[in-house]
Design a protein around this motif. Structure first.
Motif, mmCIF file in Angstrom:
data_model
loop_
_atom_site.group_PDB
_atom_site.id
_atom_site.type_symbol
_atom_site.label_atom_id
_atom_site.label_comp_id
_atom_site.label_asym_id
_atom_site.label_seq_id
_atom_site.Cartn_x
_atom_site.Cartn_y
_atom_site.Cartn_z
ATOM 1 N N ASP A 262 -13.656 -2.788 4.184
ATOM 2 C CA ASP A 262 -12.395 -3.534 4.180
ATOM 3 C C ASP A 262 -11.207 -2.573 4.037
ATOM 4 N N THR A 263 -11.346 -1.556 3.175
ATOM 5 C CA THR A 263 -10.273 -0.588 2.988
ATOM 6 C C THR A 263 -9.993 0.170 4.269
ATOM 7 N N ARG A 264 -11.059 0.586 4.963
ATOM 8 C CA ARG A 264 -10.881 1.291 6.233
ATOM 9 C C ARG A 264 -10.213 0.397 7.265
ATOM 10 N N HIS A 265 -10.583 -0.874 7.253
ATOM 11 C CA HIS A 265 -9.983 -1.819 8.196
ATOM 12 C C HIS A 265 -8.483 -1.958 7.940
ATOM 13 N N SER B 34 -1.734 8.047 -5.852
ATOM 14 C CA SER B 34 -1.393 7.227 -7.014
ATOM 15 C C SER B 34 -1.460 5.735 -6.734
ATOM 16 N N ASP B 35 -1.238 5.332 -5.471
ATOM 17 C CA ASP B 35 -1.304 3.911 -5.124
ATOM 18 C C ASP B 35 -2.687 3.491 -4.652
ATOM 19 N N ASN B 36 -3.628 4.426 -4.674
ATOM 20 C CA ASN B 36 -4.989 4.130 -4.243
ATOM 21 C C ASN B 36 -5.605 3.029 -5.108
ATOM 22 N N ARG B 37 -6.429 2.220 -4.487
ATOM 23 C CA ARG B 37 -7.064 1.130 -5.243
ATOM 24 C C ARG B 37 -7.915 1.669 -6.388
ATOM 25 N N ALA B 38 -8.555 2.824 -6.180
ATOM 26 C CA ALA B 38 -9.380 3.404 -7.233
ATOM 27 C C ALA B 38 -8.542 3.815 -8.437
ATOM 28 N N ALA B 39 -7.239 4.061 -8.204
ATOM 29 C CA ALA B 39 -6.336 4.420 -9.300
ATOM 30 C C ALA B 39 -5.694 3.187 -9.924
ATOM 31 N N GLY B 40 -6.062 2.025 -9.416
ATOM 32 C CA GLY B 40 -5.499 0.786 -9.940
ATOM 33 C C GLY B 40 -4.342 0.261 -9.133
ATOM 34 N N GLY B 41 -4.022 0.950 -8.029
ATOM 35 C CA GLY B 41 -2.922 0.508 -7.187
ATOM 36 C C GLY B 41 -3.366 -0.479 -6.127
ATOM 37 N N ARG B 42 -2.444 -0.797 -5.220
ATOM 38 C CA ARG B 42 -2.730 -1.778 -4.176
ATOM 39 C C ARG B 42 -3.054 -1.120 -2.842
ATOM 40 N N GLY B 43 -2.986 0.201 -2.791
ATOM 41 C CA GLY B 43 -3.305 0.895 -1.552
ATOM 42 C C GLY B 43 -2.307 0.651 -0.443
ATOM 43 N N ALA B 44 -1.070 0.321 -0.804
ATOM 44 C CA ALA B 44 -0.072 -0.053 0.193
ATOM 45 C C ALA B 44 0.273 1.107 1.115
ATOM 46 N N ARG B 45 0.324 0.823 2.405
ATOM 47 C CA ARG B 45 0.755 1.743 3.457
ATOM 48 C C ARG B 45 -0.067 3.025 3.516
ATOM 49 N N SER B 46 -1.311 2.975 3.076
ATOM 50 C CA SER B 46 -2.142 4.181 3.109
ATOM 51 C C SER B 46 -2.402 4.627 4.542
ATOM 52 N N GLY B 47 -2.538 3.676 5.464
ATOM 53 C CA GLY B 47 -2.742 4.030 6.861
ATOM 54 C C GLY B 47 -1.553 4.760 7.440
ATOM 55 N N ARG B 48 -0.358 4.282 7.157
ATOM 56 C CA ARG B 48 0.863 4.930 7.637
ATOM 57 C C ARG B 48 1.008 6.313 7.021
ATOM 58 N N ARG B 49 0.742 6.425 5.737
ATOM 59 C CA ARG B 49 0.881 7.715 5.064
ATOM 60 C C ARG B 49 -0.091 8.743 5.633
ATOM 61 N N LEU B 50 -1.326 8.311 5.841
ATOM 62 C CA LEU B 50 -2.323 9.218 6.394
ATOM 63 C C LEU B 50 -1.939 9.651 7.807
ATOM 64 N N LEU B 51 -1.382 8.749 8.566
ATOM 65 C CA LEU B 51 -0.949 9.071 9.924
ATOM 66 C C LEU B 51 0.189 10.085 9.904
ATOM 67 N N SER B 52 1.099 9.961 8.954
ATOM 68 C CA SER B 52 2.197 10.917 8.820
ATOM 69 C C SER B 52 1.668 12.316 8.517
ATOM 70 N N VAL B 53 0.704 12.385 7.600
ATOM 71 C CA VAL B 53 0.084 13.666 7.270
ATOM 72 C C VAL B 53 -0.619 14.248 8.494
ATOM 73 N N ALA B 54 -1.325 13.396 9.223
ATOM 74 C CA ALA B 54 -2.062 13.849 10.402
ATOM 75 C C ALA B 54 -1.125 14.396 11.475
#
Length: 248
Positions: free
Chosen positions: A4-7, A178-198
């Protein structure tokens, strides 16, 4: 949960590349990604071709100046200071543009891209006809590219598309962790952030490959082509009256 997270990440990344026209930032995200690739290309050229100096990453130049002051070899304080001055000049010009056209984000983008494209094309011409290792062309290139990237950074700041700063990824990477779900966050915009890094990574790899294999001016040519493309696109955005053009 992992599936689900990857999706979600893939969906966020897709929405960044192909945004909903009704989104608050409209077509700006893919343009900002292209500008992020430009940063990677240009900084690869400057660091590897102009002697350990960045034209987009000013944090690095401040640290490099400290290294040089401490006596570390391979760092030239004059180059770092020139890059800082050029970047600040570009940021000033970018700020003037942003304030002048602040009522229409599309016009801010278009005006800034026109100037940046001209500067990067000029830098490519200099790099193609002169040896960047010689002092005069070296400092001319630092000046042209520093102003170009300073303007880009000021424009990205004015447009304020979340997690797409185009030149600095420290806060982007911090947000991913810090916003990762494993850190207790909601994982918001992780796809966009990863794309920016890429995108920054891809620009850096491409630029480094070119410089290290003897095509020193190629990163600037690729950057100029990318900028010319988004500048043409921005010409249409400049005339848009859609909701995303309104200032934040």
């Amino acid at each position: 949960m992992a599936i689900d997270t990857r999706h979600v990440m893939l969906r966020e990344a897709w929405a960044t590349v192909v945004p909903d026209p009704r989104d608050r930032h409209g077509p700006l995200p893919p343009v900002m990604l292209a500008m992020t690739v430009v940063t990677g290309l240009v900084d690869a050229f400057s660091f590897l071709g102009l002697g350990h100096v960045f034209v987009a990453n000013m944090t690095g130049n401040v640290i490099f100046s400290g290294f040089a002051l401490a006596g570390a070899s391979g760092f030239v304080p004059a180059a770092s200071l020139a890059a800082l001055a050029a970047f600040a000049t570009g940021a000033f010009l970018g700020g003037r543009t942003a304030h002048r056209f602040r009522g229409h984000r599309g016009r801010v983008l278009h005006q800034a891209l026109v100037l940046e494209t001209v500067l990067v094309v000029a830098a490519f011409v200099v790099a193609a006809v002169a040896d960047p290792a010689h002092p005069v062309p070296r400092f001319v290139l630092i000046a042209l590219l520093g102003v170009a990237l300073g303007g880009q950074n000021a424009t990205a700041r004015a447009l304020a598309v979340p997690d797409l700063t185009t030149t600095v990824l420290t806060l982007t990477i911090t947000g991913m962790a810090s916003d990762n779900r494993a850190a207790g966050g909601r994982g918001a915009r992780s796809g966009r952030r990863l794309l920016s890094v890429a995108c920054l990574f891809a620009g850096g790899v491409g630029g480094a490959e070119a410089v290290l294999h003897g095509y020193a001016a190629l990163p600037l040519l690729l950057a100029a082509v990318l900028l010319a493309t988004v500048t043409l696109i921005s010409f249409r955005l400049n005339r848009s009256q859609a909701g995303w053009t309104a200032p934040l």
